[in-house]
Design a protein around this motif. Sequence first.
Motif, short mmCIF file in Angstrom:
data_model
loop_
_atom_site.label_atom_id
_atom_site.label_comp_id
_atom_site.label_asym_id
_atom_site.label_seq_id
_atom_site.Cartn_x
_atom_site.Cartn_y
_atom_site.Cartn_z
N PHE A 1 -24.79 -15.52 -48.25
CA PHE A 1 -23.44 -15.26 -48.78
C PHE A 1 -23.19 -16.25 -49.91
O PHE A 1 -23.31 -17.46 -49.73
CB PHE A 1 -22.41 -15.44 -47.67
CG PHE A 1 -20.99 -15.21 -48.09
CD1 PHE A 1 -20.35 -14.03 -47.79
CD2 PHE A 1 -20.27 -16.19 -48.77
CE1 PHE A 1 -19.03 -13.82 -48.17
CE2 PHE A 1 -18.96 -15.99 -49.15
CZ PHE A 1 -18.34 -14.80 -48.86
N LEU A 2 -22.80 -15.73 -51.09
CA LEU A 2 -22.47 -16.57 -52.24
C LEU A 2 -21.23 -16.01 -52.92
O LEU A 2 -21.21 -14.86 -53.36
CB LEU A 2 -23.63 -16.61 -53.23
CG LEU A 2 -23.39 -17.40 -54.53
CD1 LEU A 2 -23.06 -18.85 -54.23
CD2 LEU A 2 -24.60 -17.29 -55.45
N GLU B 1 -24.40 -10.74 -49.43
CA GLU B 1 -23.10 -10.63 -50.10
C GLU B 1 -23.09 -11.55 -51.31
O GLU B 1 -23.36 -12.75 -51.19
CB GLU B 1 -21.96 -10.99 -49.16
CG GLU B 1 -21.84 -10.06 -47.95
CD GLU B 1 -20.64 -10.39 -47.09
OE1 GLU B 1 -19.52 -10.45 -47.65
OE2 GLU B 1 -20.82 -10.59 -45.88
N LEU B 2 -22.75 -10.99 -52.48
CA LEU B 2 -22.72 -11.75 -53.73
C LEU B 2 -21.46 -11.37 -54.50
O LEU B 2 -21.23 -10.19 -54.80
CB LEU B 2 -23.96 -11.42 -54.57
CG LEU B 2 -24.02 -12.03 -55.98
CD1 LEU B 2 -23.99 -13.55 -55.91
CD2 LEU B 2 -25.27 -11.54 -56.71
N TYR B 3 -20.64 -12.39 -54.82
CA TYR B 3 -19.37 -12.15 -55.51
C TYR B 3 -19.22 -13.14 -56.66
O TYR B 3 -19.35 -14.35 -56.47
CB TYR B 3 -18.19 -12.32 -54.55
CG TYR B 3 -18.30 -11.49 -53.28
CD1 TYR B 3 -18.11 -10.13 -53.30
CD2 TYR B 3 -18.62 -12.10 -52.07
CE1 TYR B 3 -18.21 -9.37 -52.15
CE2 TYR B 3 -18.73 -11.36 -50.91
CZ TYR B 3 -18.53 -9.98 -50.95
OH TYR B 3 -18.64 -9.25 -49.80
N THR C 1 -31.91 -6.82 -50.16
CA THR C 1 -31.14 -6.98 -48.92
C THR C 1 -29.64 -6.95 -49.15
O THR C 1 -28.86 -7.08 -48.20
CB THR C 1 -31.50 -8.31 -48.23
OG1 THR C 1 -31.17 -9.40 -49.11
CG2 THR C 1 -32.99 -8.36 -47.89
N LEU C 2 -29.22 -6.76 -50.40
CA LEU C 2 -27.79 -6.85 -50.74
C LEU C 2 -26.99 -5.73 -50.10
O LEU C 2 -27.35 -4.56 -50.17
CB LEU C 2 -27.63 -6.81 -52.26
CG LEU C 2 -26.31 -7.36 -52.82
CD1 LEU C 2 -26.17 -8.84 -52.50
CD2 LEU C 2 -26.23 -7.12 -54.31
N GLU C 3 -25.83 -6.14 -49.49
CA GLU C 3 -24.92 -5.18 -48.88
C GLU C 3 -23.59 -5.09 -49.64
O GLU C 3 -22.97 -4.03 -49.65
CB GLU C 3 -24.65 -5.57 -47.42
CG GLU C 3 -25.89 -5.53 -46.55
CD GLU C 3 -25.60 -6.00 -45.14
OE1 GLU C 3 -24.42 -6.32 -44.84
OE2 GLU C 3 -26.55 -6.06 -44.33
N SER C 4 -23.18 -6.19 -50.26
CA SER C 4 -21.91 -6.22 -50.98
C SER C 4 -22.09 -6.91 -52.31
O SER C 4 -22.65 -8.01 -52.37
CB SER C 4 -20.83 -6.95 -50.17
OG SER C 4 -20.59 -6.30 -48.93
N LEU C 5 -21.60 -6.28 -53.38
CA LEU C 5 -21.68 -6.84 -54.73
C LEU C 5 -20.32 -6.74 -55.39
O LEU C 5 -19.79 -5.64 -55.58
CB LEU C 5 -22.73 -6.11 -55.56
CG LEU C 5 -22.80 -6.53 -57.04
CD1 LEU C 5 -23.20 -8.00 -57.17
CD2 LEU C 5 -23.78 -5.64 -57.80
N LEU D 1 -26.84 -1.32 -49.69
CA LEU D 1 -25.55 -1.56 -50.32
C LEU D 1 -24.46 -0.67 -49.71
O LEU D 1 -24.63 0.54 -49.60
CB LEU D 1 -25.66 -1.28 -51.83
CG LEU D 1 -24.56 -1.88 -52.72
CD1 LEU D 1 -24.63 -3.40 -52.69
CD2 LEU D 1 -24.70 -1.37 -54.14
N ILE D 2 -23.33 -1.30 -49.33
CA ILE D 2 -22.20 -0.53 -48.80
C ILE D 2 -20.90 -0.84 -49.57
O ILE D 2 -19.93 -0.11 -49.46
CB ILE D 2 -21.97 -0.81 -47.30
CG1 ILE D 2 -21.71 -2.28 -47.05
CG2 ILE D 2 -23.16 -0.31 -46.48
CD1 ILE D 2 -21.35 -2.60 -45.61
N TYR D 3 -20.90 -1.92 -50.36
CA TYR D 3 -19.70 -2.31 -51.11
C TYR D 3 -20.10 -2.59 -52.55
O TYR D 3 -20.99 -3.42 -52.81
CB TYR D 3 -19.06 -3.55 -50.48
CG TYR D 3 -17.93 -4.16 -51.29
CD1 TYR D 3 -16.62 -3.76 -51.08
CD2 TYR D 3 -18.18 -5.13 -52.26
CE1 TYR D 3 -15.58 -4.32 -51.82
CE2 TYR D 3 -17.15 -5.70 -53.00
CZ TYR D 3 -15.85 -5.28 -52.77
OH TYR D 3 -14.83 -5.83 -53.49
#
Length: 1001
Positions: A391-392, A414-416, A435-439, A461-463
Amino acid sequence: MISYNMILYLLLVIICSSSMNLVSGVPKTRCVDHDRIALLQFKKALVDDYALLESWNDTTNARDCCQWRGVGCNNATGQVITLDLNNVIWIEGDGMQGRLSGEIDSSLLSLSSLTYLDLSGNIFTRIPKFIGSLKNLQHLKFSYAELTSSTDFPDHIGNLSNLQTLDLKFTPVVFKNTHSLSSLSSLKYLNLSYIDLSKSDGLLYNAIKMPSLVELQLSDCKLPNDTANTFLGPLTNLSNSFSVLDISSNDLPSSIIYPWLFNFSGSLMNINLINNKLLGTIPDAFGTFTNLETLDMTSTGLKGGIPSSFRNLSRLRQVYLQQNNLDQDLPGLFNNLPVRSLEVLDLSGNRLSGSLPDFTTFSALTKLHLARNRLNGSFPRKFQGNSHLLFLDLADNHINGLLPDLSVFGSLTELYFERNLLQGTLAKRLGSLSTLESLGASSNFFQGTITEQHVANLSRLIYLDLSYNSLALNLSPDRSPPFQLYTILLSSCKLGCSFPTWLKTQNNLFMLDISNSGINGIVPNWFWESLVPHLRYLNLSSNHIYGTVPHLVSGKLNYIDLSLNSFSGNLPLFPISTFTLILNDNMFSGSLSSLCNPSQLLHLDLSNNKLSGKLPNCWNNYERLTVLNLENNKFTGAIPSSIEALRSVGMMTMRGNELTGEIPSSLRNCTELELLDLGENKLSGKIPEWTGDSFSNLRILSLPSNRFHGEIPTSLCNLKKIKILDLSGNNISGNIPKCVNNFFGMTEGSLDASIRDHIPYSFSLLRTTISPSYVLKAILEWKGRRSVYRNTLGLVVSLDLSSNRLSGEIPNEITSLSALIAVNLSRNNLTGLIPQDVGLLRWLDFLDLSRNHLVGRVPLSLSRVSNLGVLDLSFNNLSGRIPKSTQLQSFNMSSYTGNPALCGDPLLNRCPGDDDGQSGGRQEDVAKEADDDGKLIYGFYVSIVVGFVFGFWGFCGSLLVSDSWRYGYFKFLKMMKDKTLVTVEISYYRIRRRIPTYLWK
């Protein structure tokens, strides 16, 4: 033969069963009758409306109480050792399970082997005293329980020498004797969170004397902070077994917490100090907590940074310091942390600065929160090693430059980095994040096109949030993307002219925002039929979409925004679950009859359409509504009386329709109104007297271009928060009330950037929280054009009474409204002088007094209004010289025309004496004015002296001559003694409010 084989088979089964029991050493037992009878007696004292104890009965098939719900037995003896009737899920879940209630019967004493009792989440009259007699009890839990009779916690609890767990979280108990806690010699876990312990002196001291205590939970207990000694007791003989301490949300100062806390430096592993008043910097003494694993000091007012002593904490795994005032340079802060053990670091919501350091040097780091700081600079040019980050979050900073090679973050889920200054292409950096699920990448300066090749590896990816970039998303309509998204936020991205067909493959879609994405055409049927029924959030606004919208009543939509398109046809039916419905700036037609269904709407905007007919009289279906915007349609008829049902509405605008009749008296029940705009209709009658009394929160009242008559009701002066008052274009007569100085909202102390955001619904999924805010807006005729004010509306302060039949003088009290930016009193029958103190309105940008019957000079103070951008004094009976100033001479002659006796620049009319020497004539004129002022001032001081002499000796002389007068005077002074201070305080308060802050300081 068959029977012989059958007998052998049965013998074999019996032998095998016996062997298995012998091997396991656990023979099958049933509960003892003594315990079964006790449990049935316990049930009889309870109220079980939800049949939770249905299995507890004495029938032949259910006599084994060890099989009853919540009952556990000793496998060897069959005695009941566990009774678990926890119903906390009823409170924290959906409330469908139900709860037990009633009396806790003393039959529990018959359960002599009971070691575990959990009655959490139920409703009882009291916690009985006999609880202290359950000698073998090791675990006692009453969390979230309700007590209907007595809240006293039994002192006999101290008799439970074997008790290891006591959990009373959220239970309204009162400790009259805290010393009983110190007798719990075996207690390891104590949770008294969310219990009012403000009067429980010495509780914490008695708790820490427990020799076996490992975990202490005292969150939000209102612990006393006035005297450290009564709170803590002597700091001697302290337990050395503590490992977990939670005293969060108690508003305790550091002067109480630190001296006590640092006595446990050798044992503590988990410290939670959230929402206390630590203030100051983090002490170096935290470096002595050699066993510390988790430290949480969120929202404690800390400043500075992390001390270097933290490098000694070799076991430190989690640090939470978000929502403080830390302002350290980030690379320096990172140097003070242990690089091998740290797993979670949350520094979000601080004031940290500097560039991003190489955080891959923290070999164990999995979660890093740096959002909402002041970080600048760019990413490191190169990371030294691979990272285990999952998570970042770097959102809401000032990070610039290009994204680095993200392949070193191969484990990220998760990367934001929303709302930064990042640029370049995003597409090439996505391929390595399998492996990213949220961007979250919104609101940056990314460019380029993202194709299916760039997202080929993003199968998890879901987000996805790419909003507000210069990105184009070009996914092939013939190939399905590898992901199944729950959230798609692509506002202001380019998706092509036609509706994106790849959305058809997203079967799990929950939120969709493709507003302002350049779509042109009709929404395909599969979208309405297949995707929309599963959506909760839908935003298609600011496109070029046309066609009709089908009925969506069977869906689950909470938020719908179809504004700024070209949708047509009748209004469709929407789900009862819809909270926000925004359909403004389309071509919807027909009536509002479809809205007469039960609704949970909080926000309804149908403005700028082609809707017509009468307003329906069914507003009682919209009792929760906070925003109602029906402006610029073709509605006719009267405002219906059921409008009174909108008790929560804060903004109501029906401007630009053809409504008739009077303002209904039922509207007075809408007491939460902050904006009321009924302008540009055909409303008639008088402005109701109750307006000023019913709308105490009103900031904007706009009733222009109607047919109102009569006088301005003096009750309007009760609108103390009013910032914009527009009654122009009516037939209002009479005088301007002198009580306008009660409009405190028009004074400088009331200025703010915005009035209020109506947030009708907050919608959360994973990281996203979308709060559809609706800022109050107003339409003003200003500087010759119509302007709409939204975000800066709080800075607009306006008084417009133009185009009426007002008479009398302009009240001088208007000059106390120091925040006024626009004043329009034109086209009336006003007489008398322009107020001489008009120059006190120093923020004035627009002043129109034209087409009245005003007389006298242009006030000299007007020349000191440096912000004045529009001035119109034309067509009055003003006379004399226009005061000389750069400001007043900069306006065109049209600002002064129609005043025959007015002279001086910029008019062509010369003032007397100008012909003999323009400069000399003007100097003589100014000198004459100064001489007149001098005579006035001289007369003023003479009057003061004469008045003082006669007043002083007239009063004091009477006291000297007459004994009775003197006695009465001193008796009056004694009577007023206690009132004097109150009067002074009130006067001070009133004066303090009226003087601007900058002058007061």
